[in-house]
Write a protein that holds these residues in place. Structure first.
Motif, mmCIF file in Angstrom:
data_model
loop_
_atom_site.group_PDB
_atom_site.id
_atom_site.type_symbol
_atom_site.label_atom_id
_atom_site.label_comp_id
_atom_site.label_asym_id
_atom_site.label_seq_id
_atom_site.Cartn_x
_atom_site.Cartn_y
_atom_site.Cartn_z
ATOM 1 N N PHE A 196 -22.487 24.014 -7.266
ATOM 2 C CA PHE A 196 -21.834 24.826 -8.290
ATOM 3 C C PHE A 196 -20.362 25.129 -8.004
ATOM 4 N N ASN A 197 -19.873 24.653 -6.867
ATOM 5 C CA ASN A 197 -18.466 24.866 -6.498
ATOM 6 C C ASN A 197 -18.084 26.337 -6.385
ATOM 7 N N CYS A 198 -19.052 27.173 -6.050
ATOM 8 C CA CYS A 198 -18.779 28.583 -5.798
ATOM 9 C C CYS A 198 -19.942 29.159 -4.996
ATOM 10 N N THR A 199 -19.750 30.335 -4.431
ATOM 11 C CA THR A 199 -20.806 30.975 -3.653
ATOM 12 C C THR A 199 -21.834 31.598 -4.586
ATOM 13 N N PRO A 200 -23.046 31.867 -4.105
ATOM 14 C CA PRO A 200 -24.045 32.563 -4.930
ATOM 15 C C PRO A 200 -23.527 33.909 -5.439
ATOM 16 N N GLY A 201 -22.776 34.614 -4.591
ATOM 17 C CA GLY A 201 -22.249 35.905 -5.016
ATOM 18 C C GLY A 201 -21.281 35.784 -6.171
ATOM 19 N N HIS A 202 -20.410 34.785 -6.128
ATOM 20 C CA HIS A 202 -19.442 34.588 -7.212
ATOM 21 C C HIS A 202 -20.144 34.153 -8.493
ATOM 22 N N TYR A 203 -21.167 33.321 -8.348
ATOM 23 C CA TYR A 203 -21.926 32.876 -9.525
ATOM 24 C C TYR A 203 -22.555 34.078 -10.226
ATOM 25 N N ASP B 154 -33.657 36.618 -0.163
ATOM 26 C CA ASP B 154 -34.978 36.553 -0.790
ATOM 27 C C ASP B 154 -35.045 35.424 -1.812
ATOM 28 N N ILE B 155 -33.955 35.245 -2.556
ATOM 29 C CA ILE B 155 -33.900 34.149 -3.524
ATOM 30 C C ILE B 155 -33.944 32.804 -2.800
ATOM 31 N N ALA B 156 -33.240 32.722 -1.683
ATOM 32 C CA ALA B 156 -33.223 31.481 -0.909
ATOM 33 C C ALA B 156 -34.628 31.093 -0.462
ATOM 34 N N ILE B 157 -35.348 32.036 0.115
ATOM 35 C CA ILE B 157 -36.712 31.763 0.590
ATOM 36 C C ILE B 157 -37.629 31.433 -0.573
ATOM 37 N N GLN B 158 -37.495 32.178 -1.664
ATOM 38 C CA GLN B 158 -38.337 31.980 -2.840
ATOM 39 C C GLN B 158 -38.142 30.582 -3.441
ATOM 40 N N CYS B 159 -36.938 30.036 -3.294
ATOM 41 C CA CYS B 159 -36.629 28.739 -3.893
ATOM 42 C C CYS B 159 -36.738 27.580 -2.906
ATOM 43 N N GLY B 160 -37.374 27.833 -1.750
ATOM 44 C CA GLY B 160 -37.699 26.739 -0.848
ATOM 45 C C GLY B 160 -36.670 26.421 0.213
ATOM 46 N N PHE B 161 -35.709 27.329 0.474
ATOM 47 C CA PHE B 161 -34.712 27.088 1.511
ATOM 48 C C PHE B 161 -35.111 27.816 2.793
ATOM 49 N N ASP B 162 -34.737 27.235 3.919
ATOM 50 C CA ASP B 162 -35.120 27.786 5.215
ATOM 51 C C ASP B 162 -34.354 29.050 5.569
ATOM 52 N N SER B 163 -33.111 29.140 5.109
ATOM 53 C CA SER B 163 -32.273 30.285 5.470
ATOM 54 C C SER B 163 -31.233 30.536 4.393
ATOM 55 N N GLU B 164 -30.619 31.699 4.451
ATOM 56 C CA GLU B 164 -29.557 32.021 3.497
ATOM 57 C C GLU B 164 -28.338 31.135 3.727
ATOM 58 N N ILE B 165 -28.113 30.738 4.988
ATOM 59 C CA ILE B 165 -26.956 29.900 5.303
ATOM 60 C C ILE B 165 -27.094 28.518 4.662
ATOM 61 N N SER B 166 -28.259 27.883 4.828
ATOM 62 C CA SER B 166 -28.462 26.561 4.233
ATOM 63 C C SER B 166 -28.449 26.640 2.713
ATOM 64 N N PHE B 167 -28.983 27.731 2.174
ATOM 65 C CA PHE B 167 -28.975 27.946 0.726
ATOM 66 C C PHE B 167 -27.544 28.074 0.210
ATOM 67 N N SER B 168 -26.736 28.898 0.851
ATOM 68 C CA SER B 168 -25.357 29.121 0.399
ATOM 69 C C SER B 168 -24.540 27.839 0.467
ATOM 70 N N ARG B 169 -24.760 27.046 1.535
ATOM 71 C CA ARG B 169 -24.023 25.793 1.681
ATOM 72 C C ARG B 169 -24.379 24.822 0.554
ATOM 73 N N ALA B 170 -25.679 24.660 0.289
ATOM 74 C CA ALA B 170 -26.115 23.748 -0.768
ATOM 75 C C ALA B 170 -25.679 24.257 -2.142
ATOM 76 N N PHE B 171 -25.731 25.574 -2.340
ATOM 77 C CA PHE B 171 -25.347 26.157 -3.625
ATOM 78 C C PHE B 171 -23.878 25.878 -3.925
ATOM 79 N N LYS B 172 -23.031 26.043 -2.931
ATOM 80 C CA LYS B 172 -21.605 25.813 -3.126
ATOM 81 C C LYS B 172 -21.310 24.357 -3.418
ATOM 82 N N GLN B 173 -22.070 23.446 -2.805
ATOM 83 C CA GLN B 173 -21.882 22.019 -3.067
ATOM 84 C C GLN B 173 -22.199 21.669 -4.516
#
Length: 291
Positions: A99-106, A78-97
């Motif tokens: 912040f150097n960690c997954t959204p869950g770890h953050y 839901d956060i991914a869609i709300q912030c303009g990402f097409d999917s959770e996968i693309s969001f998680s990949r960009a997030f890790k790039q």
């Protein structure tokens, strides 16, 4: 000198970006709004901000997502869609790039770090040499507690009735430099301003210069607690520091979602910082908390 019309056009584009972050944003459309060609727009935007358009949009979206991870219990998708990402996968990949960690770890860490805030135009002081980077971007960071080892003195800051920091601060840095022969040359010193209330010194602040986690018998020590900071980038001569902090306090902070708090302000300088060079860079870290 900076072209006011150019800055106004960039500001309009920035306003549009900030209002449509959750929607698809295309460089060609932004260029049309700016009345430049796509190539001209990207060049001017980079000169004024130090960022590419795509980089800026991506970092703001991910920063908004990081804030939501800490302040809400929304699902990652839901956060991914709300912030303009097409999917959770693309969001998680960009997030890790970023912040150097997954959204869950953050979310699990529960600390703000690496967050970018919207660019804001900061009118240069009349005595300040103009810079092509006319916009300032505040970064939000959390820092664990650490021990500072160095020397200190009481100073009267710029808001005092009788400021003396211009004389006292350089004197401390010169004194530290004389005593630094036993410190690893790769270890950079930092400045720390203790803004806590000191009844015995009502009109003064304690200013420290020293090294992090470098104990030495010649130095005093102080423990700096864990704190959340707004990081102000400062380009130019040492006089630009005071101007940048004033802009932050009087313009950026009142319109933000944060409050300034008393504590320990940090001055972090790049290697070979020259206070008399217009090409120098340092960061001023001011303690904050969410409203």
């Amino acid at each position: 000198m900076t072209n006011p019309d150019r800055l106004t056009r960039i500001e309009k584009v920035l306003d549009y970006i900030h209002e449509h972050l959750d929607e698809p944003i295309h460089v060609l459309n932004l260029a049309e709004k700016s009345c430049w060609s796509r190539w001209q727009f990207q060049r001017v935007f980079g000169q004024a901000t130090g960022l590419t358009v795509a980089q800026y949009i991506r970092e703001l979206r991910l920063s908004n997502a990081a804030e939501l991870l800490l302040s809400s219990k929304d699902r990652h998708v839901d956060i991914a869609i709300q912030c303009g990402f097409d999917s959770e996968i693309s969001f998680s990949r960009a997030f890790k790039q970023m912040f150097n960690c997954t959204p869950g770890h953050y979310r699990q860490q529960g600390k703000r770090y690496g967050l970018r805030t919207p660019l804001q135009y900061r009118k240069p002081h009349t005595a300040q040499i103009d810079t092509p980077k006319a916009f300032t971007q505040i970064r939000l960071e959390s820092r664990d507690d650490f021990q500072l080892h160095g020397i200190n003195d009481w100073i009267r800051g710029p808001f005092s009735s009788a400021p003396d920091f211009i004389e006292r601060v350089p004197r401390l840095w010169k004194q530290l430099e004389k005593q630094a022969h036993h410190i690893d040359s790769h270890t950079r010193p930092i400045g720390v301003v203790d803004t806590n209330d000191h009844p015995q010194h009502p009109d003064q602040m304690r200013y420290w210069v020293g090294y992090v986690n470098q104990p030495n018998k010649h130095f005093d020590s102080m423990q700096i607690p864990a704190q959340e900071y707004a990081v102000i980038p400062v380009h130019g001569k040492v006089v630009a520091i005071e101007q940048a902090v004033e802009w932050f306090i009087y313009q950026w902070l009142p319109d933000s979602n944060y409050l300034g708090v008393q504590g320990y302000e940090l001055e972090i300088y790049e290697p070979n910082y020259d206070p008399d060079s217009s090409h120098s860079y340092m960061e001023y870290w001011l303690p904050i908390k969410p409203r």
